[in-house]
Motif scaffolding. Structure first.
Motif, PDB file in Angstrom:
ATOM      1  N   GLY A 211       0.832  -1.205   0.000  1.00 17.78           N
ATOM      2  CA  GLY A 211       0.000   0.000   0.000  1.00 17.78           C
ATOM      3  C   GLY A 211       0.862   1.248   0.000  1.00 17.78           C
ATOM      4  N   ASN A 212       0.657   2.093   1.006  1.00 20.69           N
ATOM      5  CA  ASN A 212       1.393   3.356   1.026  1.00 20.69           C
ATOM      6  C   ASN A 212       2.729   3.230   1.753  1.00 20.69           C
ATOM      7  OD1 ASN A 212       0.470   2.990   3.599  1.00 20.69           O
ATOM      8  ND2 ASN A 212      -0.481   4.993   3.805  1.00 20.69           N
ATOM      9  N   ILE A 213       3.129   2.033   2.119  1.00 18.63           N
ATOM     10  CA  ILE A 213       4.394   1.872   2.851  1.00 18.63           C
ATOM     11  C   ILE A 213       5.500   1.558   1.848  1.00 18.63           C
ATOM     12  CG2 ILE A 213       5.579   0.620   4.664  1.00 18.63           C
ATOM     13  CD1 ILE A 213       2.958   0.442   6.093  1.00 18.63           C
ATOM     14  N   PRO A 214       6.573   2.360   1.900  1.00 19.28           N
ATOM     15  CA  PRO A 214       7.553   2.265   0.823  1.00 19.28           C
ATOM     16  C   PRO A 214       8.249   0.913   0.730  1.00 19.28           C
ATOM     17  CG  PRO A 214       8.312   3.760   2.572  1.00 19.28           C
ATOM     18  CD  PRO A 214       6.904   3.406   2.885  1.00 19.28           C
ATOM     19  N   ALA A 215       8.637   0.565  -0.472  1.00 21.63           N
ATOM     20  CA  ALA A 215       9.469  -0.612  -0.705  1.00 21.63           C
ATOM     21  C   ALA A 215      10.859  -0.317  -0.160  1.00 21.63           C
ATOM     22  CB  ALA A 215       9.530  -0.904  -2.193  1.00 21.63           C
ATOM     23  N   LEU A 216      11.551  -1.347   0.278  1.00 25.48           N
ATOM     24  CA  LEU A 216      12.938  -1.179   0.728  1.00 25.48           C
ATOM     25  C   LEU A 216      13.897  -1.873  -0.237  1.00 25.48           C
ATOM     26  CD1 LEU A 216      12.445  -1.825   4.558  1.00 25.48           C
ATOM     27  CD2 LEU A 216      12.391   0.355   3.329  1.00 25.48           C
ATOM     28  N   ALA A 217      13.373  -2.818  -1.020  1.00 25.03           N
ATOM     29  CA  ALA A 217      14.229  -3.591  -1.927  1.00 25.03           C
ATOM     30  C   ALA A 217      14.663  -2.753  -3.129  1.00 25.03           C
ATOM     31  CB  ALA A 217      13.498  -4.837  -2.407  1.00 25.03           C
ATOM     32  N   HIS A 218      13.936  -1.684  -3.389  1.00 25.13           N
ATOM     33  CA  HIS A 218      14.333  -0.772  -4.456  1.00 25.13           C
ATOM     34  C   HIS A 218      13.917   0.625  -4.051  1.00 25.13           C
ATOM     35  CE1 HIS A 218      10.125  -0.612  -5.896  1.00 25.13           C
ATOM     36  NE2 HIS A 218      10.104  -1.860  -5.496  1.00 25.13           N
ATOM     37  N   GLY A 219      14.352   1.619  -4.791  1.00 28.63           N
ATOM     38  CA  GLY A 219      13.986   2.999  -4.461  1.00 28.63           C
ATOM     39  C   GLY A 219      14.971   3.622  -3.485  1.00 28.63           C
ATOM     40  N   PRO A 220      14.528   4.740  -2.841  1.00 22.39           N
ATOM     41  CA  PRO A 220      15.442   5.535  -2.017  1.00 22.39           C
ATOM     42  C   PRO A 220      16.209   4.720  -0.970  1.00 22.39           C
ATOM     43  CG  PRO A 220      13.341   6.649  -2.243  1.00 22.39           C
ATOM     44  CD  PRO A 220      13.188   5.323  -2.919  1.00 22.39           C
ATOM     45  N   ALA A 221      15.585   3.706  -0.356  1.00 26.06           N
ATOM     46  CA  ALA A 221      16.272   2.962   0.707  1.00 26.06           C
ATOM     47  C   ALA A 221      17.530   2.277   0.180  1.00 26.06           C
ATOM     48  CB  ALA A 221      15.332   1.943   1.339  1.00 26.06           C
TER      49      ALA A 221
ATOM     50  N   PRO B  53      11.370  -4.499  -8.901  1.00 26.73           N
ATOM     51  CA  PRO B  53      10.041  -4.970  -9.261  1.00 26.73           C
ATOM     52  C   PRO B  53      10.148  -5.907 -10.454  1.00 26.73           C
ATOM     53  CG  PRO B  53      10.130  -2.567  -9.221  1.00 26.73           C
ATOM     54  CD  PRO B  53      11.474  -3.065  -8.873  1.00 26.73           C
ATOM     55  N   GLY B  54       9.489  -7.002 -10.377  1.00 22.15           N
ATOM     56  CA  GLY B  54       9.501  -7.911 -11.511  1.00 22.15           C
ATOM     57  C   GLY B  54      10.462  -9.058 -11.317  1.00 22.15           C
ATOM     58  N   ALA B  55      11.483  -8.859 -10.475  1.00 22.31           N
ATOM     59  CA  ALA B  55      12.414  -9.957 -10.235  1.00 22.31           C
ATOM     60  C   ALA B  55      11.698 -11.022  -9.424  1.00 22.31           C
ATOM     61  CB  ALA B  55      13.621  -9.445  -9.478  1.00 22.31           C
ATOM     62  N   PRO B  56      12.062 -12.279  -9.614  1.00 21.33           N
ATOM     63  CA  PRO B  56      11.397 -13.316  -8.831  1.00 21.33           C
ATOM     64  C   PRO B  56      11.632 -13.067  -7.352  1.00 21.33           C
ATOM     65  CG  PRO B  56      13.311 -14.189 -10.011  1.00 21.33           C
ATOM     66  CD  PRO B  56      13.100 -12.790 -10.471  1.00 21.33           C
ATOM     67  N   PRO B  57      10.591 -13.162  -6.533  1.00 21.39           N
ATOM     68  CA  PRO B  57      10.753 -12.854  -5.120  1.00 21.39           C
ATOM     69  C   PRO B  57      11.773 -13.762  -4.461  1.00 21.39           C
ATOM     70  CG  PRO B  57       8.599 -13.855  -5.569  1.00 21.39           C
ATOM     71  CD  PRO B  57       9.240 -13.581  -6.880  1.00 21.39           C
ATOM     72  N   ARG B  58      12.628 -13.151  -3.642  1.00 21.90           N
ATOM     73  CA  ARG B  58      13.530 -13.937  -2.808  1.00 21.90           C
ATOM     74  C   ARG B  58      12.844 -14.061  -1.469  1.00 21.90           C
ATOM     75  NH1 ARG B  58      19.385 -11.515  -2.561  1.00 21.90           N
ATOM     76  NH2 ARG B  58      18.931 -10.568  -4.569  1.00 21.90           N
ATOM     77  N   GLU B  59      12.443 -15.253  -1.113  1.00 20.79           N
ATOM     78  CA  GLU B  59      11.591 -15.419   0.054  1.00 20.79           C
ATOM     79  C   GLU B  59      12.326 -15.152   1.363  1.00 20.79           C
ATOM     80  OE1 GLU B  59       8.331 -15.971   0.336  1.00 20.79           O
ATOM     81  OE2 GLU B  59       8.170 -15.808  -1.831  1.00 20.79           O
TER      82      GLU B  59
ATOM     83  N   ALA C  90      21.748  -5.080   6.727  1.00 20.74           N
ATOM     84  CA  ALA C  90      22.537  -5.950   5.834  1.00 20.74           C
ATOM     85  C   ALA C  90      21.597  -6.789   4.971  1.00 20.74           C
ATOM     86  CB  ALA C  90      23.464  -6.843   6.654  1.00 20.74           C
ATOM     87  N   TYR C  91      20.514  -7.271   5.590  1.00 22.84           N
ATOM     88  CA  TYR C  91      19.538  -8.056   4.822  1.00 22.84           C
ATOM     89  C   TYR C  91      18.853  -7.185   3.761  1.00 22.84           C
ATOM     90  CZ  TYR C  91      15.048 -10.077   3.595  1.00 22.84           C
ATOM     91  OH  TYR C  91      13.958 -10.509   2.877  1.00 22.84           O
ATOM     92  N   VAL C  92      18.385  -5.995   4.192  1.00 26.27           N
ATOM     93  CA  VAL C  92      17.681  -5.108   3.251  1.00 26.27           C
ATOM     94  C   VAL C  92      18.592  -4.800   2.056  1.00 26.27           C
ATOM     95  CG1 VAL C  92      16.843  -2.737   2.966  1.00 26.27           C
ATOM     96  CG2 VAL C  92      16.067  -4.096   4.905  1.00 26.27           C
ATOM     97  N   LYS C  93      19.860  -4.524   2.325  1.00 24.37           N
ATOM     98  CA  LYS C  93      20.794  -4.214   1.235  1.00 24.37           C
ATOM     99  C   LYS C  93      21.024  -5.422   0.322  1.00 24.37           C
ATOM    100  CE  LYS C  93      21.482   0.105   1.229  1.00 24.37           C
ATOM    101  NZ  LYS C  93      22.675   0.868   1.546  1.00 24.37           N
ATOM    102  N   SER C  94      20.903  -6.623   0.897  1.00 21.16           N
ATOM    103  CA  SER C  94      21.102  -7.826   0.071  1.00 21.16           C
ATOM    104  C   SER C  94      19.968  -8.005  -0.932  1.00 21.16           C
ATOM    105  CB  SER C  94      21.207  -9.067   0.955  1.00 21.16           C
ATOM    106  OG  SER C  94      19.904  -9.470   1.370  1.00 21.16           O
ATOM    107  N   LEU C  95      18.877  -7.243  -0.735  1.00 22.01           N
ATOM    108  CA  LEU C  95      17.744  -7.350  -1.660  1.00 22.01           C
ATOM    109  C   LEU C  95      17.951  -6.506  -2.906  1.00 22.01           C
ATOM    110  CD1 LEU C  95      14.855  -7.022   0.946  1.00 22.01           C
ATOM    111  CD2 LEU C  95      15.622  -9.114  -0.172  1.00 22.01           C
ATOM    112  N   ALA C  96      19.021  -5.735  -2.959  1.00 19.93           N
ATOM    113  CA  ALA C  96      19.272  -4.886  -4.136  1.00 19.93           C
ATOM    114  C   ALA C  96      19.217  -5.759  -5.369  1.00 19.93           C
ATOM    115  CB  ALA C  96      20.633  -4.228  -4.029  1.00 19.93           C
ATOM    116  N   GLY C  97      18.563  -5.273  -6.376  1.00 19.03           N
ATOM    117  CA  GLY C  97      18.453  -6.087  -7.583  1.00 19.03           C
ATOM    118  C   GLY C  97      17.171  -6.898  -7.559  1.00 19.03           C
ATOM    119  N   ALA C  98      16.576  -7.058  -6.364  1.00 17.21           N
ATOM    120  CA  ALA C  98      15.258  -7.689  -6.309  1.00 17.21           C
ATOM    121  C   ALA C  98      14.253  -6.616  -6.702  1.00 17.21           C
ATOM    122  CB  ALA C  98      14.959  -8.210  -4.920  1.00 17.21           C
TER     123      ALA C  98
END
Ligand code: HEC
Length: 554
Positions: free
Chosen positions: A70-80, A127-133, A117-125
């Motif tokens: 919803g209105n809560i920002p993504a962390l895997a991409h964008g400003p974070a 939108p559209g990339a297969p979800p890393r669970e 460290a985990y959030v940063k490891s999501l870089a490249g995940a």
């Protein structure tokens, strides 16, 4: 040192600190924050631990794999992802309570760094990339989210998922609004579970619900083309898909990708309005584009043309589009960047929390209506009156039943309150004394909905299949939010317009059952459209499905 050198050094220092103040980091993080290093960066074990900590502390709001909800920002991409680890540490430690982001200073420092460290490891995940669970909370051995099923029944007119029943009519008026903070601001994001075999959406007697399509990544807005094809924006996947026909098994006869590689597409509009459009407009998060289109085409007739820039950079990301009935103006809903930041002092709120108006070629930008926290989720033109309508997500953080979401026709130049005021001439307690001259200008919307319903897209029923009383009525998708102690929304509602093109304040529950008895959520309605045969198509980005509701008879 001579006096002159001292003066020169002082001037230089002033200049440097001035520059530092200007070049403020992520959410205003000071330069010193940026410099602190993450002791756990790129360490696989710490990242695994961070994933579990993320799931139990952050996932309910920021979504699985940091894709945002919803209105809560993504962390895997964008400003974070552009922020430094130190800036993220600074921000999550401090939080931003007014905007709904808790402070995490209670969490041990090491845990905060591991989450980063985990959030940063999501870089490249992206939108559209297969979800890393990330592991589910059960797998992580964490306690289950609070079960709200035993809370007392809410007083009318308020309700929650346990009492949502197809056919029930409800009406919320200004007199029903509680005081701010009458209840605490809830942290109750949905952990979406797989649909249990026996769970199915429930419609009023006489209606039948079938699964038209499933396995879709993030189906959002759905719009019917003049030739009857169904266009669906898949925001996370960055594409627009087309479905054609309904087979004897109730499935699409054909489907295809109309366009891909888009930046969080949401709004879809055919231009010019009428039987013979030449263009398909798409509202991406940061721009409006259009594709050459002829009725019957299932693939864009060419590359996207840039029409207009839209404000980007975190916050509400959906940009619904609608052409005026005469085709002369394009309306774009743009939600706020924050929950309640003051646009007077926050330049990033410029041209946000507004409905913007453009000429169809992208020129002539003008604010059509303002103080609308987020109409990016749904715009529509009422066919009888030609009036623009919107569906709005109102504020968080003031308690369970404040501020009501709403659906309303839009007055040109109208002010709807955000962020200093809300309906009924109430001042937002986070902006005491601000803009007294606007108090009398705050418009009361036509239909008040439960606060935190997260009202998204809607359509006016123009089909021939439903009983005559439904003709012209609004069907709207209520996505549900994290900011309500016992869930509300997660349903499709009907707003009767009484064959007049005008609402009287009441709404009716229509399609429910997306929340299980224990409060777990398996489905979240986003978009609604009428198929050529008159059935109602509902997208659900919780289960990745499109549901078809048809009228089977008395
Ligand atoms: C109760 C819901 C909630 C929870 C839980 C939550 N957040 Fe947030 N978070 C928000 C909201 C709302 C915002 C947007 C705030 C704003 O607009 O300033 C936000 C913003 C952020 C941002 C800034 C993103 C951007 O693009 O500007 C970061 C980073 C962040 N949160 C990290 C975390 C982490 C890490 C956790 C877990 C430790 C967490 N959040 C838990 C609601 C939540």
């Amino acid at each position: 040192m001579t006096t002159r050198t001292i003066a020169a050094v002082a001037a230089l220092l002033a200049l440097v600190s001035g520059l530092q103040a200007q070049a403020q980091g992520f959410h205003g993080a000071p330069a010193t924050a940026s410099a602190s290093r993450n002791p756990f960066a790129h360490k696989p074990q710490a990242i695994a631990a961070g994933a579990e900590l993320y799931t139990s502390n952050c996932g309910a709001c920021h979504g699985r794999n940091g894709r945002g909800t919803g209105n809560i920002p993504a962390l895997a991409h964008g400003p974070a992802q552009s922020a430094t680890d130190g800036e993220l540490f600074w921000f999550i430690t401090r939080g931003d309570e007014d905007n709904g982001m808790p402070s995490w200073k209670q969490l041990p420092e090491d845990d905060r760094w591991k989450i980063i460290a985990y959030v940063k490891s999501l870089a490249g995940a992206h939108p559209g990339a297969p979800p890393r669970e990330a592991p589910s909370s059960a797998a992580a051995g964490q306690p289950a989210p609070p079960v709200s099923a035993r809370a007392p029944e809410p007083n009318a007119p308020f309700t929650d998922y346990r009492f949502e029943t197809p056919g029930r009519v409800r009406k919320i008026t200004l007199r029903d609004l509680p005081e701010p903070y009458a209840t605490q601001s809830a942290h109750n994001g949905p952990e979406v579970v797989a649909r249990p075999r026996d769970a199915w959406p429930k419609a009023p007697a006489g209606f039948k619900v079938e699964l038209y399509a499933t396995g879709l990544d993030n189906p959002r807005t759905i719009r019917t083309a003049p030739n009857g094809d169904l266009f669906v924006a898949q925001s996370d996947a960055g594409l627009v898909r087309v479905f054609r026909g309904i087979s004897s098994e109730g499935k699409p006869e054909q489907s295809g990708i109309f366009a891909s590689g888009l930046h969080r597409p949401y709004g879809i509009a055919f231009y010019p309005p009428g039987k013979d459009p030449q263009w398909l407009y798409v509202g991406n998060e940061d721009e409006v584009v259009r594709f050459p289109y002829k009725p019957g085409e299932m693939k864009a007739g060419g590359a996207p043309q840039h029409i207009a820039n839209l404000p980007d950079g975190s916050g509400h990301s959906t940009r619904d589009l609608q052409f005026s009935a005469d085709g002369k103006k394009l309306f774009v809903g743009v939600g706020s960047r924050s929950n309640v930041d003051d646009p007077d002092t926050t330049p990033a709120e410029k041209h946000r929390a507004d409905i913007l108006e453009f000429n169809p070629d992208g020129s002539g930008l003008r604010v059509y209506a303002y103080g609308i926290r987020n109409a990016g989720g749904g715009l529509g033109i009422e066919p009888r009156t030609g009036q623009l309508w919107c569906s709005v997500n109102e504020r968080d953080g003031l308690g369970d039943n404040l501020v009501p979401d709403y659906i309303t026709h839009v007055q040109e130049g109208g002010f709807y309150g955000w962020p200093w005021w809300y309906m009924g001439g109430h001042q937002d307690p986070r902006h005491p004394g601000a803009h007294p001259e606007l108090k009398e200008k705050v418009i009361t919307p036509d239909v008040l909905l439960p606060a935190h319903n997260a009202s998204l897209n809607f359509t006016f029923y123009q089909g021939k299949q439903f009983p005559a009383e439904y003709q012209g009525d609004i069907f709207a998708a209520e996505h549900g939010s994290w900011n309500k102690a016992v869930r509300v929304g997660y349903e499709v509602i009907r707003v009767p317009l009484h064959q007049s093109g005008h609402a009287r304040g009441e709404y009716q529950e229509f399609l429910t059952g997306f929340v299980l008895d224990n409060g777990d959520v398996w489905g979240r309605p986003v978009g609604v459209a009428v198929a050529p045969d008159g059935s109602l198509m509902v997208t659900d980005d919780g289960s990745g499905s499109i549901w078809r509701v048809s009228y089977a008879g008395k």
